[in-house]
Design a protein around this motif. Sequence first.
Motif, PDB file in Angstrom:
ATOM      1  N   LYS A   1       0.831  -1.214   0.000  1.00  0.00           N
ATOM      2  CA  LYS A   1       0.000   0.000   0.000  1.00  0.00           C
ATOM      3  C   LYS A   1       0.864   1.263   0.000  1.00  0.00           C
ATOM      4  O   LYS A   1       0.550   2.234  -0.679  1.00  0.00           O
ATOM      5  CB  LYS A   1      -0.946   0.008   1.198  1.00  0.00           C
ATOM      6  CG  LYS A   1      -2.048  -1.022   1.103  1.00  0.00           C
ATOM      7  CD  LYS A   1      -2.907  -1.006   2.361  1.00  0.00           C
ATOM      8  CE  LYS A   1      -3.957  -2.120   2.314  1.00  0.00           C
ATOM      9  NZ  LYS A   1      -4.707  -2.183   3.567  1.00  0.00           N
TER      10      LYS A   1
ATOM     11  N   ALA B   1       0.820   4.003  -2.883  1.00  0.00           N
ATOM     12  CA  ALA B   1       0.497   5.399  -2.563  1.00  0.00           C
ATOM     13  C   ALA B   1       1.647   6.326  -2.942  1.00  0.00           C
ATOM     14  O   ALA B   1       1.422   7.438  -3.427  1.00  0.00           O
ATOM     15  CB  ALA B   1       0.149   5.544  -1.087  1.00  0.00           C
TER      16      ALA B   1
ATOM     17  N   ASP C   1      -3.387   8.344   2.038  1.00  0.00           N
ATOM     18  CA  ASP C   1      -3.099   6.905   1.995  1.00  0.00           C
ATOM     19  C   ASP C   1      -1.639   6.646   2.343  1.00  0.00           C
ATOM     20  O   ASP C   1      -1.323   5.758   3.122  1.00  0.00           O
ATOM     21  CB  ASP C   1      -3.376   6.321   0.598  1.00  0.00           C
ATOM     22  CG  ASP C   1      -4.816   5.902   0.420  1.00  0.00           C
ATOM     23  OD1 ASP C   1      -5.461   5.572   1.441  1.00  0.00           O
ATOM     24  OD2 ASP C   1      -5.287   5.899  -0.735  1.00  0.00           O
TER      25      ASP C   1
END
Length: 164
Positions: free
Chosen positions: A32, A36, A47
């Motif tokens: 992630k 991001a 994020d």
Amino acid sequence: MKSNLITRSGHDLLVAELQQLWREERPEVTKKVTWAASLGDRSENADYQYNKQLLRKIDRRVRYLGKRLEELRIVDFAPEQEGKVYFGAWVEIENDEGESKTLRIVGVDEIYDHHPQHISIDSPMARALLSKQVDDEVEVMTPLGKKLWYINSIRYEKHEISAN
């Protein structure tokens, strides 16, 4: 200074937590963060900020668990403990008012899961119970003064010792 004692079940839980963090949660959060970060401006990317913070939290816990697991000493049940209160014991106690509790004396690292029946080996109640047997009277200092408890039963979890 906190004690380095831990029950086998408590140790197994910490090892499982470490493996979960390292093998599952960390790789997922790392993906992630990478995704991001690829979006560009990180300063306004919620994020990125959130997952980077989560990654730091996971890394701190992984480091702590790695060090702490090396320091801990697993205490397994020994037949000599039978009939007396020692580390790892489940103890049923009762007071004059008829209030009864079942408690387990565990290491400080086993309290974090907020198990309502676990008490630390370092607590005043655990220290008062140690070496006592069924029908003994135990006097414990509480914030409200001295309280008397009677020991109704003592039992231990008897685990098979694993090969690892």
